[in-house]
Design a protein around this motif. Structure first.
Motif, PDB file in Angstrom:
ATOM      1  N   GLY A   1      -8.294   3.822   9.257  1.00  0.00           N
ATOM      2  CA  GLY A   1      -7.239   4.718   8.787  1.00  0.00           C
ATOM      3  C   GLY A   1      -6.937   4.468   7.328  1.00  0.00           C
ATOM      4  N   PHE A   2      -6.195   5.414   6.734  1.00  0.00           N
ATOM      5  CA  PHE A   2      -5.878   5.272   5.314  1.00  0.00           C
ATOM      6  C   PHE A   2      -4.589   4.496   5.096  1.00  0.00           C
ATOM      7  CE2 PHE A   2      -8.392   9.208   5.544  1.00  0.00           C
ATOM      8  CZ  PHE A   2      -9.475   8.762   4.792  1.00  0.00           C
ATOM      9  N   GLU A   3      -3.781   4.404   6.146  1.00  0.00           N
ATOM     10  CA  GLU A   3      -2.518   3.691   6.019  1.00  0.00           C
ATOM     11  C   GLU A   3      -2.512   2.500   6.956  1.00  0.00           C
ATOM     12  OE1 GLU A   3       1.091   5.782   6.505  1.00  0.00           O
ATOM     13  OE2 GLU A   3       0.461   7.383   5.142  1.00  0.00           O
ATOM     14  N   VAL A   4      -1.853   1.443   6.519  1.00  0.00           N
ATOM     15  CA  VAL A   4      -1.863   0.210   7.294  1.00  0.00           C
ATOM     16  C   VAL A   4      -1.416   0.445   8.737  1.00  0.00           C
ATOM     17  CG1 VAL A   4      -0.812  -2.081   7.522  1.00  0.00           C
ATOM     18  CG2 VAL A   4      -1.582  -1.276   5.294  1.00  0.00           C
ATOM     19  N   SER A   5      -0.283   1.140   8.893  1.00  0.00           N
ATOM     20  CA  SER A   5       0.250   1.259  10.263  1.00  0.00           C
ATOM     21  C   SER A   5      -0.664   2.118  11.142  1.00  0.00           C
ATOM     22  CB  SER A   5       1.670   1.792  10.253  1.00  0.00           C
ATOM     23  OG  SER A   5       1.684   3.045   9.662  1.00  0.00           O
ATOM     24  N   PHE A  38     -11.662  -6.631  12.576  1.00  0.00           N
ATOM     25  CA  PHE A  38     -10.802  -5.567  12.075  1.00  0.00           C
ATOM     26  C   PHE A  38     -11.130  -5.274  10.604  1.00  0.00           C
ATOM     27  CE2 PHE A  38      -6.019  -4.380  11.492  1.00  0.00           C
ATOM     28  CZ  PHE A  38      -6.355  -3.044  11.442  1.00  0.00           C
ATOM     29  N   GLU A  39     -11.931  -4.222  10.377  1.00  0.00           N
ATOM     30  CA  GLU A  39     -12.174  -3.758   9.005  1.00  0.00           C
ATOM     31  C   GLU A  39     -11.225  -2.596   8.811  1.00  0.00           C
ATOM     32  OE1 GLU A  39     -14.242  -5.121   6.758  1.00  0.00           O
ATOM     33  OE2 GLU A  39     -14.836  -6.646   8.218  1.00  0.00           O
ATOM     34  N   ILE A  40     -10.135  -2.858   8.142  1.00  0.00           N
ATOM     35  CA  ILE A  40      -9.002  -1.933   8.164  1.00  0.00           C
ATOM     36  C   ILE A  40      -9.358  -0.534   7.661  1.00  0.00           C
ATOM     37  CG2 ILE A  40      -7.990  -2.574   5.931  1.00  0.00           C
ATOM     38  CD1 ILE A  40      -5.273  -2.728   7.411  1.00  0.00           C
ATOM     39  N   THR A  63       0.857  -1.181   0.000  1.00  0.00           N
ATOM     40  CA  THR A  63       0.000   0.000   0.000  1.00  0.00           C
ATOM     41  C   THR A  63       0.893   1.231   0.000  1.00  0.00           C
ATOM     42  OG1 THR A  63      -0.087   0.005   2.412  1.00  0.00           O
ATOM     43  CG2 THR A  63      -1.880  -1.123   1.269  1.00  0.00           C
ATOM     44  N   PRO A  64       0.552   2.326  -0.627  1.00  0.00           N
ATOM     45  CA  PRO A  64      -0.693   2.560  -1.364  1.00  0.00           C
ATOM     46  C   PRO A  64      -0.639   2.159  -2.849  1.00  0.00           C
ATOM     47  CG  PRO A  64       0.540   4.594  -1.218  1.00  0.00           C
ATOM     48  CD  PRO A  64       1.383   3.536  -0.554  1.00  0.00           C
ATOM     49  N   LEU A  65       0.469   1.508  -3.285  1.00  0.00           N
ATOM     50  CA  LEU A  65       0.483   1.023  -4.675  1.00  0.00           C
ATOM     51  C   LEU A  65      -0.650   0.024  -4.878  1.00  0.00           C
ATOM     52  CD1 LEU A  65       4.261   0.172  -5.371  1.00  0.00           C
ATOM     53  CD2 LEU A  65       2.996   2.221  -6.029  1.00  0.00           C
ATOM     54  N   THR A  66      -0.908  -0.748  -3.828  1.00  0.00           N
ATOM     55  CA  THR A  66      -2.029  -1.693  -3.857  1.00  0.00           C
ATOM     56  C   THR A  66      -3.067  -1.187  -2.861  1.00  0.00           C
ATOM     57  OG1 THR A  66      -0.942  -2.995  -2.158  1.00  0.00           O
ATOM     58  CG2 THR A  66      -0.576  -3.682  -4.417  1.00  0.00           C
ATOM     59  N   PRO A  67      -4.336  -1.543  -3.058  1.00  0.00           N
ATOM     60  CA  PRO A  67      -5.372  -1.002  -2.170  1.00  0.00           C
ATOM     61  C   PRO A  67      -5.378  -1.676  -0.796  1.00  0.00           C
ATOM     62  CG  PRO A  67      -6.338  -2.460  -3.808  1.00  0.00           C
ATOM     63  CD  PRO A  67      -4.888  -2.372  -4.133  1.00  0.00           C
ATOM     64  N   ALA A 119      -3.908   2.399  10.795  1.00  0.00           N
ATOM     65  CA  ALA A 119      -5.107   1.608  11.074  1.00  0.00           C
ATOM     66  C   ALA A 119      -4.832   0.595  12.181  1.00  0.00           C
ATOM     67  CB  ALA A 119      -5.574   0.897   9.799  1.00  0.00           C
ATOM     68  N   ILE A 120      -3.672  -0.025  12.110  1.00  0.00           N
ATOM     69  CA  ILE A 120      -3.332  -1.022  13.146  1.00  0.00           C
ATOM     70  C   ILE A 120      -3.224  -0.337  14.507  1.00  0.00           C
ATOM     71  CG2 ILE A 120      -1.565  -2.616  13.966  1.00  0.00           C
ATOM     72  CD1 ILE A 120      -0.903  -3.176  11.024  1.00  0.00           C
ATOM     73  N   THR A 121      -2.558   0.797  14.526  1.00  0.00           N
ATOM     74  CA  THR A 121      -2.425   1.515  15.796  1.00  0.00           C
ATOM     75  C   THR A 121      -3.800   1.866  16.342  1.00  0.00           C
ATOM     76  OG1 THR A 121      -0.421   2.483  14.910  1.00  0.00           O
ATOM     77  CG2 THR A 121      -1.292   3.474  16.917  1.00  0.00           C
ATOM     78  N   ASN A 122      -4.650   2.386  15.482  1.00  0.00           N
ATOM     79  CA  ASN A 122      -5.979   2.792  15.941  1.00  0.00           C
ATOM     80  C   ASN A 122      -6.788   1.614  16.454  1.00  0.00           C
ATOM     81  OD1 ASN A 122      -5.420   5.392  15.274  1.00  0.00           O
ATOM     82  ND2 ASN A 122      -6.391   5.287  13.248  1.00  0.00           N
TER      83      ASN A 122
END
Ligand code: ATP
Ligand code: MG
Length: 424
Positions: free
Chosen positions: A403-407, A397-399, A214-218, A409-412
């Motif tokens: 959040g818009f970024e993986v890290s 966990f619906e990412i 991500t963000p090259l891939t969704p 979203a995980i933190t949140n």
């Protein structure tokens, strides 16, 4: 006479394959798994030396059977009915069991196993006597000893007699936890979840390793992997599985920028293997597992496997290497990952597919391509950026909601909610 029947499940393990000293270890591990898997089912266990009985205490057959279907090392199980070692009592119970379990009319026979050798009749005599007592009372049954549609099994043991009709196949294999631990390279595709499952069925605990770009891939491509992990967690001893999310975007971008078109896939996979090995040795995982199947795509010729594997020393296992796609799909459907895998989102291997990927790559040429950019610091940086989440079957966990970024979203999600993610 109405006999009150209590639901008892007889669990069988792979007696045939068990030898010598392995046997107690194997059985103890199955017991441990059963206890963990049935923790919430309100059942009692009864252990006899070579078998396990599960006594149901409430009407939750379906729930118990579902849980049993996730326990590796279980060969088969049956609902059994128990009474005194007395032929009249056995016949009474047999009539009840037949009405409960067998659709009529049908052909049948009685098959007896005599574990209690002191019982004063042979197995055959017992079967014949019982059949003679049962038949006049159940008119829709015809005896057929050669090719019966239904078999009523009777086991005469020291304490009691046990009756059952039919066997439900279990998962088979070996109890998970006995075979060490491995790291599965998990893409969102069909093959790697099946590879993970096959290893677990064979006794190997797994952790999951996913390269995300991500963000090259969704973000949805990461969601697929989370959803697959939820399904795989069901086969783990404590219903939880570690998913390591590897930030691959920078490496990916550099490869796309510097490497010859035809070698992009080869180099990408060499980097994946390197990262897999680095991470596995850091965590004492003994093997790298992937979903490669020979011939499936250009990157999976024997030449490619050789050139890619050349960068590592760790043993690499490919459980589906000889499987036809159709057989892999059948297993994917059984473990319920297929519908997730076919959701159409790109991951790092499909975002940019070169027009002419090399099918017979050469080690020299691959090494030359890798001199075009400074990949070593990138490997270390990638490993340092790995984030680990613990996934359970009911993880919600619906990412994209977090959040818009993986890290982020995980933190949140995990940071606040459970505190069980690891930033490495
Ligand atoms: P799958 O093989 O799971 O159906 P795929 O066909 O997209 O997925 P391939 O390109 O065939 O994957 O890659 C072969 C193997 O490499 C995969 O089975 C998987 O083990 C590993 N792999 C590929 N992409 C990734 C990724 N993004 N993260 C982790 N492992 C990957
Ligand atoms: Mg594949």
């Amino acid at each position: 006479m109405v006999i009150k029947m209590k639901d008892i499940i007889l669990v069988r393990f792979g007696d045939l394959v068990l030898k010598g000293k392995n046997k107690p270890t194997f059985i103890n591990q199955v017991k441990k798994l059963l206890r963990a898997k049935l923790k919430e089912c309100n059942v009692e266990f009864e252990y006899q030396h070579d078998r396990i009985f599960i006594h149901l205490k409430e009407n939750n057959k379906e729930q118990v059977l579902k849980q049993l279907s996730y326990v590796s090392g279980v060969q088969s199980y049956s609902f059994v009915y128990k009474c005194e070692n007395d032929l009249d009592k056995i016949a009474d119970l047999a009539v009840e069991v037949i009405h409960k379990e067998i659709e009529m009319p049908t052909t049948f026979k009685v098959e007896t196993k005599r574990a209690d050798k002191k019982f004063p009749m042979s197995s055959l005599e017992i079967s014949q006597t019982l059949a003679a007592k049962i038949l006049p009372r159940v008119k829709e049954l015809t005896v057929d000893v050669r090719n019966p549609k239904q078999v009523l099994n009777v086991e005469i043991r020291h304490d009691s007699a046990y009756l059952y009709v039919g066997k439900i196949p279990g998962l088979g294999g070996y109890p998970i936890g006995l075979g060490g631990k491995g790291l599965v390279m998990l893409s969102g595709g069909i093959d790697s979840p099946v590879a993970a499952y096959l290893m677990m069925k064979q006794g190997v605990e797994v952790e999951l390793f996913h390269f995300e770009s991500t963000p090259l891939t969704p973000l949805e491509s990461v969601q697929k992997v989370i959803d697959i992990a939820k399904k795989l967690a069901l086969f783990m001893p404590n219903n939880r599985i570690k998913l390591h999310l590897v930030p691959f975007t920078k490496m990916h971008t550099e490869i796309l920028r510097f490497v010859d078109d035809s070698y992009i896939i080869t180099i990408m996979r060499r980097m994946m293997y390197r990262l897999g090995e680095m991470f596995a040795s850091e965590r004492n995982l003994l093997t790298l597992i992937n979903g490669e199947s020979v011939g499936q795509v250009a990157s999976q010729t024997l030449d490619s496997i050789k050139v890619v594997e050349n960068v590592t020393n760790i043993p690499i296992l490919r459980p589906v290497i000889t499987y036809d796609k159709i057989d892999i799909i059948r297993i994917a459907e059984k473990i319920d990952t297929f519908d997730i895998s076919i959701r159409a989102f790109n991951d790092c291997c499909s975002i940019y597919v070169p027009k002419n990927p090399v099918t017979h790559p050469k080690i020299d040429k691959a090494e030359l391509e890798e001199t075009k950019f400074d990949f070593k610091p990138l490997l270390a940086e990638t490993i340092a950026g790995i984030r680990t989440v613990i996934i359970k079957p009911d993880t919600d966990f619906e990412i994209a909601n977090y959040g818009f970024e993986v890290s982020d979203a995980i933190t949140n999600y995990y940071g606040e909610k459970h505190g069980n993610w690891v930033q490495r």
